[in-house]
Design a protein around this motif. Structure first.
Motif, PDB file in Angstrom:
ATOM      1  N   PHE A   1      -3.098 -42.013   4.345  1.00 32.69           N
ATOM      2  CA  PHE A   1      -3.878 -42.637   5.416  1.00 32.69           C
ATOM      3  C   PHE A   1      -4.206 -41.577   6.465  1.00 32.69           C
ATOM      4  O   PHE A   1      -3.445 -40.632   6.688  1.00 32.69           O
ATOM      5  CB  PHE A   1      -3.140 -43.828   6.032  1.00 32.69           C
ATOM      6  N   TYR A   2      -5.358 -41.736   7.095  1.00 32.10           N
ATOM      7  CA  TYR A   2      -5.839 -40.708   8.015  1.00 32.10           C
ATOM      8  C   TYR A   2      -6.617 -41.341   9.169  1.00 32.10           C
ATOM      9  O   TYR A   2      -7.051 -42.500   9.096  1.00 32.10           O
ATOM     10  CB  TYR A   2      -6.734 -39.707   7.280  1.00 32.10           C
ATOM     11  N   LYS A   3      -6.799 -40.537  10.224  1.00 34.55           N
ATOM     12  CA  LYS A   3      -7.598 -40.944  11.384  1.00 34.55           C
ATOM     13  C   LYS A   3      -8.684 -39.897  11.609  1.00 34.55           C
ATOM     14  O   LYS A   3      -8.398 -38.704  11.675  1.00 34.55           O
ATOM     15  CB  LYS A   3      -6.716 -41.054  12.624  1.00 34.55           C
ATOM     16  N   THR A   4      -9.916 -40.344  11.719  1.00 33.92           N
ATOM     17  CA  THR A   4     -11.044 -39.433  11.893  1.00 33.92           C
ATOM     18  C   THR A   4     -11.122 -38.956  13.340  1.00 33.92           C
ATOM     19  O   THR A   4     -10.969 -39.739  14.277  1.00 33.92           O
ATOM     20  CB  THR A   4     -12.365 -40.124  11.513  1.00 33.92           C
ATOM     21  N   ILE A   5     -11.363 -37.641  13.497  1.00 31.90           N
ATOM     22  CA  ILE A   5     -11.542 -37.051  14.823  1.00 31.90           C
ATOM     23  C   ILE A   5     -13.036 -37.024  15.132  1.00 31.90           C
ATOM     24  O   ILE A   5     -13.835 -36.500  14.342  1.00 31.90           O
ATOM     25  CB  ILE A   5     -10.975 -35.624  14.871  1.00 31.90           C
ATOM     26  N   ALA A   6     -13.436 -37.577  16.292  1.00 29.01           N
ATOM     27  CA  ALA A   6     -14.858 -37.634  16.650  1.00 29.01           C
ATOM     28  C   ALA A   6     -15.405 -36.222  16.852  1.00 29.01           C
ATOM     29  O   ALA A   6     -14.822 -35.399  17.561  1.00 29.01           O
ATOM     30  CB  ALA A   6     -15.045 -38.454  17.923  1.00 29.01           C
ATOM     31  N   GLN A   7     -16.547 -35.925  16.238  1.00 24.66           N
ATOM     32  CA  GLN A   7     -17.171 -34.609  16.374  1.00 24.66           C
ATOM     33  C   GLN A   7     -17.782 -34.396  17.753  1.00 24.66           C
ATOM     34  O   GLN A   7     -18.028 -33.273  18.175  1.00 24.66           O
ATOM     35  CB  GLN A   7     -18.251 -34.438  15.305  1.00 24.66           C
ATOM     36  N   LYS A   8     -18.019 -35.463  18.517  1.00 23.37           N
ATOM     37  CA  LYS A   8     -18.625 -35.355  19.836  1.00 23.37           C
ATOM     38  C   LYS A   8     -17.704 -34.695  20.858  1.00 23.37           C
ATOM     39  O   LYS A   8     -18.125 -34.305  21.926  1.00 23.37           O
ATOM     40  CB  LYS A   8     -19.019 -36.744  20.349  1.00 23.37           C
ATOM     41  N   GLU A   9     -16.417 -34.603  20.514  1.00 17.63           N
ATOM     42  CA  GLU A   9     -15.479 -33.994  21.444  1.00 17.63           C
ATOM     43  C   GLU A   9     -15.846 -32.541  21.728  1.00 17.63           C
ATOM     44  O   GLU A   9     -15.557 -31.998  22.782  1.00 17.63           O
ATOM     45  CB  GLU A   9     -14.057 -34.080  20.877  1.00 17.63           C
ATOM     46  N   GLY A  10     -16.514 -31.869  20.785  1.00 15.95           N
ATOM     47  CA  GLY A  10     -16.893 -30.473  20.974  1.00 15.95           C
ATOM     48  C   GLY A  10     -17.981 -30.313  22.016  1.00 15.95           C
ATOM     49  O   GLY A  10     -18.103 -29.276  22.655  1.00 15.95           O
ATOM     50  N   VAL A  11     -18.783 -31.360  22.284  1.00 10.24           N
ATOM     51  CA  VAL A  11     -19.871 -31.264  23.263  1.00 10.24           C
ATOM     52  C   VAL A  11     -19.334 -31.207  24.682  1.00 10.24           C
ATOM     53  O   VAL A  11     -19.961 -30.672  25.593  1.00 10.24           O
ATOM     54  CB  VAL A  11     -20.833 -32.452  23.081  1.00 10.24           C
TER      55      VAL A  11
END
Length: 275
Positions: A213-223
């Motif tokens: 099981f996993y949790k996705t990290i939002a790519q928007k955090e880099g902005v």
């Protein structure tokens, strides 16, 4: 004339006796009650089963396995729910690993659960999961393999007992050595069969369940990173690269000195030739 009459009378008496004996013979045969055909077959089968101690049916030997992968919003809550299911179904965690990829944080578990609790455990960990990226459940019937191993093991043990009996009666040294050699080979085969049987029984008694099981990290955090921070990160990266280059030069300084010396002598030689 007297002889003819006597012969005729004897024939009449013999025919009368034969007519009397036929119904009596039929009565004697009819007095014996033969069992029905099906009953005799059933009795025969029962005798065969009593004569063969291995005749009772062996329960089905089924190996169950499952592999599950799904996404979750909270790794800790999901792990706690799985731990509750593990405790409720008397299972154990065999492997536990976690890590981070480019776009997700994951945790992988390998659980051993008693086969009789396999379905209940799968249902328990499936609660609250919206969808599964992978849910593979398989079962393998190894009853035939189990019976074959058990039969071969029984035969090897009987053969070992027979050799031990022969060994007790042997008197010559060469015979004793040869018999002991055969017993040693049979013992190795018995131990190998016992190991295979134990491994099979272990896989049948406990099922293996792999849970990812996993949790996705939002790519928007880099902005959210500011432009100034990016410049400073680039400067730091350049500084680290320069430091690495200087360290590399320090590690190869003997070769640099040797190169400079060779270059000096080669240049000096070329100058002499020009003069």
């Amino acid at each position: 004339m007297r002889y003819i009459f006597f012969l005729f009378f004897a024939l009449l008496s013999f025919s009368g006796c034969s007519k009397h004996e036929e119904p009596m013979a039929e009565m004697a045969v009819s007095a014996v009650k033969l069992p029905p055909k099906n009953e005799s077959i059933a009795n025969s089968d029962a005798k065969d089963k009593m004569a063969d101690p291995a005749s009772p049916e062996i329960p089905q030997k089924i190996i169950k396995e499952a592999s599950i992968r799904f996404e979750t919003d909270n790794l800790e809550d999901t792990f706690n729910r799985i731990q509750t299911a593990i405790a409720a179904n008397k299972a154990t965690i065999q492997n536990d690993s976690e890590g981070k990829d480019y776009d997700n944080i994951y945790r992988n578990l390998t659980v051993r659960v008693p086969s009789q609790n396999f379905d209940a455990f799968i249902n328990a960990i499936s609660k609250g999961v919206s969808y599964f990226e992978r849910k593979d459940i398989s079962s393998q019937n190894v009853t035939e393999e189990y019976i074959d191993l058990t039969s071969r093991l029984k035969t090897k043990r009987k053969l070992e007992e027979r050799y031990l009996q022969i060994l007790q009666k042997a008197t010559k040294i060469n015979e004793i050595l040869e018999i002991e050699k055969q017993i040693s080979a049979i013992r190795e085969e018995i131990e190998a069969k016992e190991g295979q049987l134990k491994y099979l029984e272990n896989r049948v008694s406990e099922s293996t369940v792999t849970i990812e099981f996993y949790k996705t990290i939002a790519q928007k955090e880099g902005v959210k990173t500011s432009y100034g921070s990016k410049i400073w990160s680039a400067i730091e990266s350049g500084f680290y690269s320069l430091s690495g280059f200087l360290l590399w030069i320090l590690s190869v300084w003997p070769f640099i000195i040797l190169f400079c010396v060779l270059a000096y002598f080669i240049r000096k030689r070329f100058k002499r030739k020009k003069i």
